[in-house]
Write a protein that holds these residues in place. Structure first.
Motif, mmCIF file in Angstrom:
data_model
loop_
_atom_site.group_PDB
_atom_site.id
_atom_site.type_symbol
_atom_site.label_atom_id
_atom_site.label_comp_id
_atom_site.label_asym_id
_atom_site.label_seq_id
_atom_site.Cartn_x
_atom_site.Cartn_y
_atom_site.Cartn_z
ATOM 1 N N PHE A 177 0.961 -1.122 0.049
ATOM 2 C CA PHE A 177 0.048 -0.143 -0.159
ATOM 3 C C PHE A 177 0.914 1.225 -0.010
ATOM 4 N N THR A 178 2.119 1.017 -0.377
ATOM 5 C CA THR A 178 3.282 2.160 -0.223
ATOM 6 C C THR A 178 2.868 3.519 -1.060
ATOM 7 N N HIS A 179 2.045 3.162 -2.163
ATOM 8 C CA HIS A 179 1.789 4.419 -3.204
ATOM 9 C C HIS A 179 0.808 5.253 -2.533
ATOM 10 N N VAL A 180 0.029 5.038 -1.551
ATOM 11 C CA VAL A 180 -0.555 6.193 -0.833
ATOM 12 C C VAL A 180 -0.698 5.855 0.630
ATOM 13 N N ARG A 181 0.343 5.234 1.270
ATOM 14 C CA ARG A 181 0.239 4.918 2.704
ATOM 15 C C ARG A 181 0.244 6.325 3.592
ATOM 16 N N LYS A 182 1.296 7.158 3.100
ATOM 17 C CA LYS A 182 1.171 8.305 3.794
ATOM 18 C C LYS A 182 0.034 9.111 3.838
ATOM 19 N N VAL A 183 -0.766 9.256 2.931
ATOM 20 C CA VAL A 183 -1.781 9.914 2.903
ATOM 21 C C VAL A 183 -3.061 9.413 3.719
ATOM 22 N N TRP A 184 -3.077 8.258 3.557
ATOM 23 C CA TRP A 184 -4.128 7.452 4.145
ATOM 24 C C TRP A 184 -3.966 7.343 5.638
ATOM 25 N N ASP A 185 -2.655 7.170 6.141
ATOM 26 C CA ASP A 185 -2.429 7.076 7.469
ATOM 27 C C ASP A 185 -2.553 8.655 8.163
ATOM 28 N N ARG A 186 -2.017 9.693 7.596
ATOM 29 C CA ARG A 186 -2.434 10.894 7.904
ATOM 30 C C ARG A 186 -3.894 11.211 8.340
ATOM 31 N N PHE A 187 -4.673 10.585 7.324
ATOM 32 C CA PHE A 187 -6.238 11.081 7.345
ATOM 33 C C PHE A 187 -6.732 10.275 8.436
ATOM 34 N N VAL A 188 -6.302 8.918 8.636
ATOM 35 C CA VAL A 188 -6.828 8.152 9.698
ATOM 36 C C VAL A 188 -6.414 8.874 11.199
ATOM 37 N N GLU A 189 -4.918 9.292 11.188
ATOM 38 C CA GLU A 189 -4.545 10.106 12.523
ATOM 39 C C GLU A 189 -5.507 11.083 12.806
ATOM 40 N N ASN A 190 -5.746 12.048 11.873
ATOM 41 C CA ASN A 190 -6.622 12.994 12.075
ATOM 42 C C ASN A 190 -7.981 12.866 12.352
#
Length: 567
Positions: free
Chosen positions: A235-248
């Motif tokens: 899932f590395t292609h969009v991992r940072k964006v997804w994880d940031r959204f979940v954290e927020n």
């Protein structure tokens, strides 16, 4: 021998037998007790001619008889009033005790007392003042800058002067939300710029070619380091964006007492290594996400994608148990209840959540080894059978002639039966109320989805992020601004207007570029581009802020209208 005397003989025989057993346990013998054959005649109710017992074996202090019958030992009375309860055993040795359904819930258990205030967190209440700030609590500048940097890095491999700003990226997202609000996911995107059938909002925000250009180069990670990251994360292609959204999302809201855990299938047929086929879903194919949602507000609390076999999962832990424990980890220990379907529910999961002061209610498959065999049988229509093992209650409700519903609960210690025609147990009614969190959230996302046709699965995941962010921002805005009656579609349209406001202000020409006519009225004059680096004498209203030369959109290096010669 009269009847009263025969009854006295029975009591005396029982007393002698007790004394005999005590003597045998000590290794000795009581004199005169070796011959007890007379007991049988007295206990069988024989005639008066039966022989009497010897006088030397009669106890010196017999118990006084009752007024209406013989004296009964204390243990005999206990056995008559409290019989041993019926028990059933599962294949793995789990012991279940049959209970009778009864009314009244009694005191609430400690795992059902909510000890945390629900709703937006202080961080969200402090920052949310309008629709844009509610959206930015979820998709903040860190996420947008990551998308901007990755997109520019992708483009500059071919075009060194291409650029996109955060303002323009917000305007791009605004157009996606307008398309979703108008249910245009199945409409060709370019038709929104049509002179006859298009929407003026699109023409005023971005040109069709510019929108197409941003969509073409949109990226969420950098290609230079992707190969190394793919070895450990699909899932590395969009991992940072997804994880940031979940954290927020986790940092901005606290759920009420009920949380639902279920799967979501985001429809896409793009080429993806972990695409799932689910025939019971409307779109059959897509990317599966495990989601946790608040039952009351339908707020997306936590989630992650299903990528296939997970090497980090313990070998002794089932997939459903692992998914639930990961999703509800930020919310356990506060007196909440988790509702799951039969894919997730199991006795080990219920025990693990009870250890964290959290209850579980969910349907469970009847072929589980820990359940008794009787749950697979049939009973009378609309009847309920209740079994209990430790702190777990199992309700078996015969809802149809050939089908029953089995629900495991650690929240209910007493199961009440409804007085309606179907006589539903309390556990079934509670499950029906709390099972819909993720399903309704998915329906809301599909109704006004920003999804469009794409062959790149990271873009499809980004569409899902925007859909869930719009719902979460709507929930936060209604709670923080006390505007419960605003429709979600109106919220999306107003959010799109606020997202593009900064970009529209930057596009407005300065007053110096607006010459005045003889009558004193303002009018704008079209000029020919003087740069001609990437165009063929295009017409424009803009001038370079450094040299003052007319510059068109294709020859603009930055959003501040700086020509290529002055960069």
């Amino acid at each position: 021998m009269d009847k009263r005397k025969r009854l006295m003989n029975v009591q005396e025989a029982l007393e002698l037998l007790n004394r005999l057993s005590e003597a045998e346990s000590d290794g000795g013998e009581v004199s005169g007790l070796s011959d007890v054959s007379w007991v049988c005649s007295a206990s069988d109710g024989s005639s008066d001619s039966d022989p009497e017992p010897p006088r030397n074996v009669r106890p010196s202090h017999p118990d006084p008889p009752l007024a209406d019958g013989p004296t009964v030992p204390a243990h005999a009375e206990v056995c008559a009033t409290e019989p041993s309860p019926a028990q059933e055993i599962g294949k793995d040795g789990t012991v279940w005790t049959v209970m009778e359904p009864c009314g009244g819930a009694g005191r609430r258990q400690i795992q059902n007392i909510l000890t945390e205030s629900a709703g937006p967190t202080p961080h969200a209440r402090h920052n949310i003042t309008d629709k844009l700030t509610a959206f930015m609590c979820l998709c903040d500048n860190v996420m947008l800058e990551e998308i901007r940097d990755c997109t520019i890095a992708e483009v500059r491999r071919d075009r060194a002067t291409w650029d996109v700003s955060i303002m323009e990226l917000k305007a791009f997202i605004a157009l996606l939300y307008v398309r979703g609000a108008y249910c245009g996911k199945n409409i060709e995107m370019e038709s929104f710029w049509s002179e006859q059938w298009g929407n003026a909002f699109f023409n005023a925000t971005l040109s069709r070619n510019r929108f197409r250009e941003i969509m073409r180069y949109l990226r969420f990670d950098k290609k230079e380091t992707r190969r190394c990251r793919l070895t450990t994360d699909k899932f590395t292609h969009v991992r940072k964006v997804w994880d940031r959204f979940v954290e927020n999302s986790i940092a901005s809201y606290r759920p009420l007492s009920d949380i639902t855990v279920d799967e979501q299938l985001f429809p896409t047929k793009s080429r993806c290594p972990f695409t799932q086929y689910m025939p019971n879903k409307p779109d059959k194919f897509g990317i599966k996400f495990w989601l946790a949602a608040d039952v009351d507000s339908k707020y997306m609390l936590n989630g992650f994608p299903y990528l296939g076999k997970d090497a980090s999962r313990p070998a002794t832990q089932r997939l459903g148990e692992n998914v639930v424990l990961r999703l509800v980890e930020p919310f356990v220990g506060k007196g909440r209840n988790i509702t799951t379907d039969n894919f997730f529910t199991s006795l080990p999961l219920a025990k693990a959540l009870l250890a964290k002061n959290t209850s579980l209610v969910g349907t469970i498959k009847r072929n589980k080894r820990e359940l008794p065999p009787s749950v697979q049988g049939r009973s009378e229509l609309f009847s309920t059978k209740v079994l209990k093992s430790d702190k777990m209650v199992l309700s078996v409700y015969q809802c149809k002639p050939r089908r029953n519903v089995t629900i495991l609960s650690t929240q209910h210690q007493h199961v009440a039966i409804s007085t309606e025609k179907k006589k539903k147990p309390e556990t079934v009614e509670y499950y029906n109320h709390s099972k819909v969190g993720v399903d309704v959230l998915d329906q809301m996302a599909r109704q006004y989805s920003v999804k469009g046709g794409t062959r790149r699965w990271p873009v499809a995941v980004f569409y899902n992020v925007l859909d869930l962010a719009a719902i979460n921002a709507w929930v936060l805005y209604r709670s923080c601004m006390s505007q419960e009656n605003i429709p979600r579609r109106d919220f999306m349209l107003q959010l799109a207007h606020e997202l593009r406001a900064e970009w529209m202000a930057s596009k407005a020409p300065p007053l110096a570029d607006l010459p005045f006519s003889s009558a004193g009225a303002e009018e704008r004059r079209r000029m020919t581009c003087m740069v001609k680096a990437h165009c063929m004498q295009n017409k424009t209203f803009c001038k370079c802020v450094k040299c003052g030369d007319a510059v068109c959109g294709k020859c603009t290096a930055k959003v501040l209208s700086v020509c290529n010669n002055c960069v």
